[in-house]
Design a protein around this motif. Structure first.
Motif, PDB file in Angstrom:
ATOM      1  N   CYS A  97      13.278  13.322   8.009  1.00  0.00           N
ATOM      2  CA  CYS A  97      13.086  11.870   8.155  1.00  0.00           C
ATOM      3  C   CYS A  97      11.910  11.572   9.089  1.00  0.00           C
ATOM      4  N   LEU A  98      10.759  12.040   8.693  1.00  0.00           N
ATOM      5  CA  LEU A  98       9.532  11.835   9.444  1.00  0.00           C
ATOM      6  C   LEU A  98       8.745  10.684   8.827  1.00  0.00           C
ATOM      7  N   PHE A  99       8.032   9.939   9.642  1.00  0.00           N
ATOM      8  CA  PHE A  99       7.309   8.800   9.069  1.00  0.00           C
ATOM      9  C   PHE A  99       6.269   9.235   8.049  1.00  0.00           C
ATOM     10  N   THR A 100       5.772  10.454   8.207  1.00  0.00           N
ATOM     11  CA  THR A 100       4.790  10.951   7.244  1.00  0.00           C
ATOM     12  C   THR A 100       5.401  11.192   5.864  1.00  0.00           C
ATOM     13  N   ASN A 101       6.733  11.194   5.768  1.00  0.00           N
ATOM     14  CA  ASN A 101       7.398  11.358   4.469  1.00  0.00           C
ATOM     15  C   ASN A 101       7.755  10.025   3.817  1.00  0.00           C
ATOM     16  N   VAL A 102       7.365   8.920   4.421  1.00  0.00           N
ATOM     17  CA  VAL A 102       7.622   7.614   3.815  1.00  0.00           C
ATOM     18  C   VAL A 102       6.739   7.442   2.582  1.00  0.00           C
ATOM     19  N   GLY A 103       7.336   7.061   1.477  1.00  0.00           N
ATOM     20  CA  GLY A 103       6.592   6.869   0.233  1.00  0.00           C
ATOM     21  C   GLY A 103       5.988   5.475   0.158  1.00  0.00           C
ATOM     22  N   LEU A 104       4.683   5.405  -0.072  1.00  0.00           N
ATOM     23  CA  LEU A 104       3.975   4.128  -0.091  1.00  0.00           C
ATOM     24  C   LEU A 104       3.623   3.646  -1.486  1.00  0.00           C
ATOM     25  N   GLU A 105       3.930   4.442  -2.494  1.00  0.00           N
ATOM     26  CA  GLU A 105       3.541   4.057  -3.853  1.00  0.00           C
ATOM     27  C   GLU A 105       4.347   2.849  -4.330  1.00  0.00           C
ATOM     28  N   THR A 106       3.692   1.990  -5.062  1.00  0.00           N
ATOM     29  CA  THR A 106       4.342   0.827  -5.648  1.00  0.00           C
ATOM     30  C   THR A 106       3.922   0.700  -7.102  1.00  0.00           C
ATOM     31  N   SER A 107       4.560  -0.199  -7.812  1.00  0.00           N
ATOM     32  CA  SER A 107       4.171  -0.459  -9.198  1.00  0.00           C
ATOM     33  C   SER A 107       4.465  -1.913  -9.518  1.00  0.00           C
ATOM     34  N   PHE A 108       3.770  -2.427 -10.503  1.00  0.00           N
ATOM     35  CA  PHE A 108       4.015  -3.790 -10.964  1.00  0.00           C
ATOM     36  C   PHE A 108       3.772  -3.830 -12.465  1.00  0.00           C
ATOM     37  N   GLY A 109       4.372  -4.824 -13.093  1.00  0.00           N
ATOM     38  CA  GLY A 109       4.158  -4.998 -14.523  1.00  0.00           C
ATOM     39  C   GLY A 109       5.439  -5.327 -15.248  1.00  0.00           C
ATOM     40  N   ALA A 110       5.280  -5.911 -16.427  1.00  0.00           N
ATOM     41  CA  ALA A 110       6.433  -6.294 -17.247  1.00  0.00           C
ATOM     42  C   ALA A 110       6.870  -5.113 -18.095  1.00  0.00           C
ATOM     43  N   SER A 111       6.154  -4.833 -19.180  1.00  0.00           N
ATOM     44  CA  SER A 111       6.535  -3.718 -20.042  1.00  0.00           C
ATOM     45  C   SER A 111       5.755  -2.452 -19.706  1.00  0.00           C
ATOM     46  N   ARG A 112       4.498  -2.608 -19.309  1.00  0.00           N
ATOM     47  CA  ARG A 112       3.680  -1.454 -18.944  1.00  0.00           C
ATOM     48  C   ARG A 112       3.397  -1.503 -17.450  1.00  0.00           C
ATOM     49  N   LYS A 113       3.841  -0.512 -16.724  1.00  0.00           N
ATOM     50  CA  LYS A 113       3.703  -0.506 -15.274  1.00  0.00           C
ATOM     51  C   LYS A 113       2.315  -0.021 -14.840  1.00  0.00           C
ATOM     52  N   THR A 114       1.801  -0.657 -13.808  1.00  0.00           N
ATOM     53  CA  THR A 114       0.591  -0.211 -13.125  1.00  0.00           C
ATOM     54  C   THR A 114       1.016   0.306 -11.763  1.00  0.00           C
ATOM     55  N   THR A 115       0.627   1.520 -11.435  1.00  0.00           N
ATOM     56  CA  THR A 115       1.021   2.108 -10.153  1.00  0.00           C
ATOM     57  C   THR A 115      -0.140   2.025  -9.156  1.00  0.00           C
ATOM     58  N   ALA A 116       0.201   2.015  -7.890  1.00  0.00           N
ATOM     59  CA  ALA A 116      -0.789   2.021  -6.816  1.00  0.00           C
ATOM     60  C   ALA A 116      -0.286   2.919  -5.708  1.00  0.00           C
ATOM     61  N   ARG A 117      -1.184   3.657  -5.092  1.00  0.00           N
ATOM     62  CA  ARG A 117      -0.780   4.568  -4.019  1.00  0.00           C
ATOM     63  C   ARG A 117      -0.392   3.835  -2.746  1.00  0.00           C
ATOM     64  N   LEU A 118      -0.927   2.647  -2.585  1.00  0.00           N
ATOM     65  CA  LEU A 118      -0.579   1.775  -1.456  1.00  0.00           C
ATOM     66  C   LEU A 118      -0.230   0.407  -2.029  1.00  0.00           C
ATOM     67  N   PRO A 119       0.641  -0.344  -1.369  1.00  0.00           N
ATOM     68  CA  PRO A 119       0.998  -1.665  -1.884  1.00  0.00           C
ATOM     69  C   PRO A 119      -0.078  -2.699  -1.566  1.00  0.00           C
ATOM     70  N   LEU A 120      -1.311  -2.405  -2.003  1.00  0.00           N
ATOM     71  CA  LEU A 120      -2.464  -3.237  -1.699  1.00  0.00           C
ATOM     72  C   LEU A 120      -3.303  -3.467  -2.942  1.00  0.00           C
ATOM     73  N   MET A 121      -4.031  -4.582  -2.950  1.00  0.00           N
ATOM     74  CA  MET A 121      -5.064  -4.842  -3.944  1.00  0.00           C
ATOM     75  C   MET A 121      -6.131  -5.695  -3.269  1.00  0.00           C
ATOM     76  N   THR A 122      -7.297  -5.764  -3.883  1.00  0.00           N
ATOM     77  CA  THR A 122      -8.340  -6.601  -3.297  1.00  0.00           C
ATOM     78  C   THR A 122      -8.196  -8.042  -3.774  1.00  0.00           C
ATOM     79  N   GLY A 123      -8.817  -8.934  -3.021  1.00  0.00           N
ATOM     80  CA  GLY A 123      -9.023 -10.277  -3.537  1.00  0.00           C
ATOM     81  C   GLY A 123     -10.100 -10.227  -4.597  1.00  0.00           C
ATOM     82  N   ALA A 124     -10.393 -11.384  -5.188  1.00  0.00           N
ATOM     83  CA  ALA A 124     -11.385 -11.440  -6.257  1.00  0.00           C
ATOM     84  C   ALA A 124     -12.795 -11.314  -5.683  1.00  0.00           C
ATOM     85  N   LEU A 125     -13.512 -10.292  -6.125  1.00  0.00           N
ATOM     86  CA  LEU A 125     -14.888 -10.045  -5.706  1.00  0.00           C
ATOM     87  C   LEU A 125     -15.773 -10.397  -6.888  1.00  0.00           C
TER      88      LEU A 125
END
Length: 546
Positions: A97-125
């Protein structure tokens, strides 16, 4: 108006200008020589999680009694026992139970999931010169980090090299470049999102994107943003370019084809022109008309072949927020980004930014309330991202907790642009022949950077991790702005892991509403969160009485 700390002696940070709640200066400059927290984190990474000068100091927080309703008035609730969400191969033993073992991956989507290694995205550039100039740094950094990036509105419309035939785009070199740069290092995590506004829709950008780049691109409909309630804007200093943009169908102010304006420009009295996009839904008389039009647009995009569709909405009032949440659900959208007032990555009228729209924490609290109401009626709310003045790892945790379980990502705009600026400035000094191409603004390294070294290997804490992953040869192709971005992402990720471990949560997906509390009663009332001493109070009394 609340005043935020300009310096932080514990971290050794300082703001060049007036600080906002995010910790960034209200006016963030591409040529800045430092030293806000995000700026320094882009160099030294996770070292910025701790007080400076270890061994010589002690440190104590001054944020014990935050006033006002804001994200800084939320506190993260620590836990004494247990561990939730550990990976299957790990045990509940303290060695696992070390903080380095905390999983940061997330996903979003309705039928097809998009995964991200961090729960982050950019604003519109999008069509700002900043976005174009530093795109390689932004895109490569996000791609290597495995987080989504958004190509904002108007990129095609302002491109002088783009070709329109019969009112439809047939060639869009700048958009093509942006997609290609991100895809160079893409490995299945993250994604590229292309935004549409009124002009983009008229010019057939959606059809061009799906035919040229395929359905893997996520297409985003845009209602607005947190910075303003009018169309996207840029400034141009060339009257010929201003006239070109007017011919492309944009509102240009003042009118570059007006003889008096042309004379004023020639004399130097007028030095620049503002290009504006149009308002959406001007022909809609009520909410029902918006619903019909929006669902028709989504159906059209699906017919074109887009598998994933998102919506970005701004800091409008509660009716518009409810419409966004309801329609995102009805249309089966993959993501709804809710952007609160009043930050912006582009150009916005200043007093509009100061006074227009619903502040982020209030808008986000209502978004969560409305999503829960929709879910209680048996309908599935679309996955959401919260945006608006968020920059640090504690902001990420708080926004995810405030919006749990519906919020999957935090959208950061200005914060994720800073490493691009910083890395490009350093690259321009170390390689003067690249300065113009990468967007460097410095001729020499400032003391704050030179103190770290005179080579990328010494300057960036994240350099060697990237080199181990890509190899020394490929590192020559990676912009230093992208190295800085990955260094910042590492700091944000490590900080978020520590906060999650303290809450005894070992996956981002396990963050819950009860993991944050309100530091004052006004914030508790406005967010629906428990006041800090009332949270768990009943449980505490049971403990006392055995």
């Amino acid at each position: 108006m609340q005043q935020w700390q300009k310096t932080n002696d514990v971290l050794g940070t300082a703001n060049r200008g007036t600080p906002a709640e995010s910790g960034l200066c209200s006016l963030c400059r591409a040529d800045c020589t430092g030293r806000c927290e995000t700026w320094l984190s882009s160099l030294t990474g996770r070292a910025m999680l701790y007080p400076r000068d270890f061994g010589l100091i002690t440190a104590g927080s001054g944020n014990g009694c935050e006033t006002g309703v804001c994200y800084n008035a939320l506190r993260i609730q620590g836990r004494l026992y247990g561990a939730k969400g550990q990976a299957e191969h790990l045990t509940q033993n303290a060695d696992d139970c070390l903080f380095t073992n905390v999983g940061l991956e997330t996903s979003f989507g309705a039928s097809r999931k998009t995964t991200a290694r961090l729960p982050l995205m950019t604003g519109a550039l999008g069509s700002t010169m900043i976005a174009a100039r530093y795109w390689d740094s932004f895109a490569v950094g996000c791609s290597l980090a495995g987080v989504p990036i958004v190509v904002g509105e108007n990129v095609v419309g302002i491109d002088r090299e783009a070709v329109l035939e019969n009112g439809r785009i047939t060639s869009a070199p700048e958009l093509d470049r942006r997609i290609a740069v991100y895809r160079r290092y893409a490995d299945g995590h993250g994604g590229i999102i292309v935004q549409l506004n009124v002009e983009d829709a008229r010019n057939g950008v959606a059809r061009y994107v799906v035919e040229k780049h395929g359905p893997d691109v996520i297409i985003e409909l845009k209602w607005g943003q947190g910075a303003k309630n009018i169309g996207g804007e840029i400034k141009v200093k060339d009257i010929a370019y201003a006239r070109f943009l007017k011919k492309r169908g944009y509102l240009v102010d003042p009118d570059p084809e007006d003889a008096a304006v042309a004379e004023a420009f020639a004399s130097g009295a007028v030095r620049e022109f503002a290009r504006h996009s149009r308002l959406g839904y001007t022909e809609a008389r009520d909410a029902d008309a918006v619903c019909v039009d929006f669902l028709d647009n989504v159906a059209y995009l699906r017919d074109l072949g887009f598998e994933r569709i998102s919506l970005k909405t701004g800091a409008y009032g509660m009716e518009a927020l409810a419409l966004a949440i309801r329609l995102a659900s009805e249309a089966g959208l993959d993501l709804l980004t809710v952007d609160g007032a009043g930050g912006g990555t582009g150009m916005s009228p200043w007093n509009m930014m100061e006074t227009w729209g619903v502040p982020s924490i209030l808008l986000h609290a209502k978004a969560r309330e409305y999503a829960a109401l929709l879910a209680a009626s048996g309908r599935r709310p679309a996955d959401m991202a919260f945006a608006g003045g968020l920059a640090r790892e504690d902001h990420i945790f708080k926004a995810l907790a405030l919006g749990a379980p519906y919020v999957k990502l935090v959208c950061m705009g200005r914060a994720l642009m800073i490493p691009g600026f910083l890395g490009a400035n350093i690259e321009g000094v170390l390689h003067p022949e690249r300065r113009e191409r990468v967007g460097g603004n410095w001729e020499t390294l400032p003391k704050s950077v030179a103190a770290l070294g005179d080579r990328p290997e010494r300057i960036f804490a994240g350099w060697h991790t990237l080199k181990a992953r890509l190899g020394e040869k490929e590192m020559r192709n990676v912009p230093l702005g992208a190295v800085a971005a990955c260094t910042l992402f590492d700091k944000l990720g490590a900080g978020l892991q520590q906060l999650l471990a303290g809450a005894r949560k070992f996956r981002v997906a396990d963050i819950a509403r009860e993991d944050v509390v309100a530091a004052n009663r006004e914030t508790a009332r406005e967010t629906g969160l428990a006041f800090v001493t009332e949270a768990e109070d009943e449980l505490a009394r049971k403990v006392l009485l055995g």
